[in-house]
Structure formats: C-alpha cells, structure tokens
Write a protein that holds these residues in place. Structure first.
Motif, PDB file in Angstrom:
ATOM      1  N   MET A 187       0.795  -1.276  -0.053  1.00 53.87           N
ATOM      2  CA  MET A 187       0.021   0.169  -0.020  1.00 53.87           C
ATOM      3  C   MET A 187       0.824   1.216   0.108  1.00 53.87           C
ATOM      4  O   MET A 187       1.827   1.351   0.776  1.00 53.87           O
ATOM      5  CB  MET A 187      -0.998  -0.200   1.146  1.00 53.87           C
ATOM      6  CG  MET A 187      -1.549   1.363   1.399  1.00 53.87           C
ATOM      7  SD  MET A 187      -2.806   1.413   2.932  1.00 53.87           S
ATOM      8  CE  MET A 187      -3.843   0.079   2.622  1.00 53.87           C
ATOM      9  N   LYS A 188       0.567   2.262  -0.877  1.00 50.74           N
ATOM     10  CA  LYS A 188       1.581   3.336  -1.038  1.00 50.74           C
ATOM     11  C   LYS A 188       0.479   4.353  -0.119  1.00 50.74           C
ATOM     12  O   LYS A 188      -0.483   4.609  -0.341  1.00 50.74           O
ATOM     13  CB  LYS A 188       1.320   4.094  -2.385  1.00 50.74           C
ATOM     14  CG  LYS A 188       2.401   5.248  -2.579  1.00 50.74           C
ATOM     15  CD  LYS A 188       2.586   5.706  -3.856  1.00 50.74           C
ATOM     16  CE  LYS A 188       3.419   6.879  -3.900  1.00 50.74           C
ATOM     17  NZ  LYS A 188       3.826   7.077  -5.242  1.00 50.74           N
ATOM     18  N   ILE A 189       1.043   4.895   1.028  1.00 51.69           N
ATOM     19  CA  ILE A 189       0.330   5.896   1.823  1.00 51.69           C
ATOM     20  C   ILE A 189       1.553   6.990   1.914  1.00 51.69           C
ATOM     21  O   ILE A 189       2.595   7.143   1.911  1.00 51.69           O
ATOM     22  CB  ILE A 189       0.451   5.423   3.316  1.00 51.69           C
ATOM     23  CG1 ILE A 189      -0.179   4.253   3.429  1.00 51.69           C
ATOM     24  CG2 ILE A 189       0.049   6.415   4.360  1.00 51.69           C
ATOM     25  CD1 ILE A 189      -0.097   3.436   4.764  1.00 51.69           C
ATOM     26  N   ASN A 190       0.741   8.205   1.766  1.00 51.49           N
ATOM     27  CA  ASN A 190       1.563   9.461   1.719  1.00 51.49           C
ATOM     28  C   ASN A 190       1.995   9.775   3.078  1.00 51.49           C
ATOM     29  O   ASN A 190       1.725   8.994   4.056  1.00 51.49           O
ATOM     30  CB  ASN A 190       0.688  10.503   1.132  1.00 51.49           C
ATOM     31  CG  ASN A 190      -0.499  11.052   1.872  1.00 51.49           C
ATOM     32  OD1 ASN A 190      -0.494  10.733   3.087  1.00 51.49           O
ATOM     33  ND2 ASN A 190      -1.398  11.625   1.079  1.00 51.49           N
ATOM     34  N   HIS A 191       2.690  10.784   3.391  1.00 48.88           N
ATOM     35  CA  HIS A 191       3.272  11.186   4.800  1.00 48.88           C
ATOM     36  C   HIS A 191       2.063  11.938   5.421  1.00 48.88           C
ATOM     37  O   HIS A 191       2.664  12.671   6.426  1.00 48.88           O
ATOM     38  CB  HIS A 191       4.662  11.678   4.466  1.00 48.88           C
ATOM     39  CG  HIS A 191       5.517  11.118   3.816  1.00 48.88           C
ATOM     40  ND1 HIS A 191       6.308  10.032   4.352  1.00 48.88           N
ATOM     41  CD2 HIS A 191       6.056  10.973   2.501  1.00 48.88           C
ATOM     42  CE1 HIS A 191       7.056   9.361   3.655  1.00 48.88           C
ATOM     43  NE2 HIS A 191       6.956   9.951   2.409  1.00 48.88           N
ATOM     44  N   ASP A 192       0.915  11.925   5.279  1.00 46.10           N
ATOM     45  CA  ASP A 192      -0.048  12.519   6.150  1.00 46.10           C
ATOM     46  C   ASP A 192      -0.323  11.624   7.347  1.00 46.10           C
ATOM     47  O   ASP A 192      -0.587  10.467   7.218  1.00 46.10           O
ATOM     48  CB  ASP A 192      -1.312  12.733   5.155  1.00 46.10           C
ATOM     49  CG  ASP A 192      -2.405  13.249   5.995  1.00 46.10           C
ATOM     50  OD1 ASP A 192      -2.952  12.776   6.747  1.00 46.10           O
ATOM     51  OD2 ASP A 192      -2.525  14.561   6.150  1.00 46.10           O
ATOM     52  N   ALA A 193       0.071  12.387   8.390  1.00 45.40           N
ATOM     53  CA  ALA A 193      -0.102  11.544   9.873  1.00 45.40           C
ATOM     54  C   ALA A 193      -1.646  11.076   9.838  1.00 45.40           C
ATOM     55  O   ALA A 193      -1.820   9.927  10.567  1.00 45.40           O
ATOM     56  CB  ALA A 193       0.404  12.564  11.041  1.00 45.40           C
ATOM     57  N   PHE A 194      -2.506  11.709   9.406  1.00 40.98           N
ATOM     58  CA  PHE A 194      -3.817  11.461   9.871  1.00 40.98           C
ATOM     59  C   PHE A 194      -4.287  10.400   8.925  1.00 40.98           C
ATOM     60  O   PHE A 194      -5.187   9.067   9.480  1.00 40.98           O
ATOM     61  CB  PHE A 194      -5.137  12.377   9.653  1.00 40.98           C
ATOM     62  CG  PHE A 194      -6.313  12.133   9.877  1.00 40.98           C
ATOM     63  CD1 PHE A 194      -6.827  11.939  11.238  1.00 40.98           C
ATOM     64  CD2 PHE A 194      -7.202  12.054   8.641  1.00 40.98           C
ATOM     65  CE1 PHE A 194      -8.173  11.384  11.453  1.00 40.98           C
ATOM     66  CE2 PHE A 194      -8.588  11.673   8.901  1.00 40.98           C
ATOM     67  CZ  PHE A 194      -8.780  11.535  10.394  1.00 40.98           C
ATOM     68  N   GLN A 195      -3.667  10.408   7.471  1.00 38.53           N
ATOM     69  CA  GLN A 195      -3.967   9.066   7.027  1.00 38.53           C
ATOM     70  C   GLN A 195      -3.493   7.851   7.491  1.00 38.53           C
ATOM     71  O   GLN A 195      -3.946   6.665   7.608  1.00 38.53           O
ATOM     72  CB  GLN A 195      -3.506   9.306   5.435  1.00 38.53           C
ATOM     73  CG  GLN A 195      -4.684  10.024   4.619  1.00 38.53           C
ATOM     74  CD  GLN A 195      -4.155  10.213   3.279  1.00 38.53           C
ATOM     75  OE1 GLN A 195      -3.473   9.533   2.900  1.00 38.53           O
ATOM     76  NE2 GLN A 195      -4.755  11.068   2.511  1.00 38.53           N
ATOM     77  N   THR A 196      -2.066   7.937   7.961  1.00 40.44           N
ATOM     78  CA  THR A 196      -1.493   7.168   8.749  1.00 40.44           C
ATOM     79  C   THR A 196      -2.223   6.314   9.917  1.00 40.44           C
ATOM     80  O   THR A 196      -2.343   5.074  10.030  1.00 40.44           O
ATOM     81  CB  THR A 196       0.000   7.575   8.935  1.00 40.44           C
ATOM     82  OG1 THR A 196       0.879   7.863   7.804  1.00 40.44           O
ATOM     83  CG2 THR A 196       0.662   6.109   9.771  1.00 40.44           C
TER      84      THR A 196
END
Length: 90
Positions: free
Chosen positions: A1-10
């Motif tokens: 899964m490609k997750i951006n560096h947004d803390a909330f999405q993480t």
C-alpha cells in the motif's frame, strides 16, 4: 500500500489494519478514500453506516468505524482538525 506522509491518513490505516491482513487493509482504505475525503472533518461528520460499509472487507468494521469517527472528532474538537497541531502540542 502506498501511503503518503499525512499523519492522519497513517492513523486511519493503522486503525483499519488492526487484526486485518494487509490485502484487506488496502481494500478497506481504498473503499473509504473512494467514498470520503480522508480528513478529520469528513470522517467525523460522515454517515456511520457508510463508513462501516467501506470497512466491511477488513473485518471488525463496526468497531473500526466507531474508532475512526471518535479519533476524528477528538482531532476536530481539541486540535482544530489538523493532526499536525496535535504533534506540535506534544
């Protein structure tokens, strides 16, 4: 899964991933992000049954939807809706 560096999405992916295979975590997050903007405001105010339906593939969808909405509401109420404000406070 490609997750951006947004803390909330993480944070949201972490909640979804609890007791869930990676493949199903990805599918559930894709369902959720396809239906909702992944922001505290959108998820706090989202329809609970629609969030549950997005997460169903990941299992434990009712408790995960509840946790996602609770953390979203907490960020809105205590930190203005931005996870970066939370990190600045600690």
């Amino acid at each position: 899964m490609k997750i951006n560096h947004d803390a909330f999405q993480t944070l949201i992916v972490t909640i979804i991933s609890q007791n869930t295979a990676d493949t199903n975590t990805e599918r559930a997050f894709e369902n959720l992000s396809g239906k909702f903007e992944i922001t505290p405001k959108a998820l706090a105010n989202g329809n609970t049954s629609q969030i549950e339906e997005c997460l169903r593939v990941g299992g434990l969808y009712k408790s995960k939807a509840k946790a996602i909405q609770a953390v979203s509401k907490t960020l809105l109420e205590n930190f203005g809706g931005t996870s970066t404000q939370f990190y600045l406070c600690h």
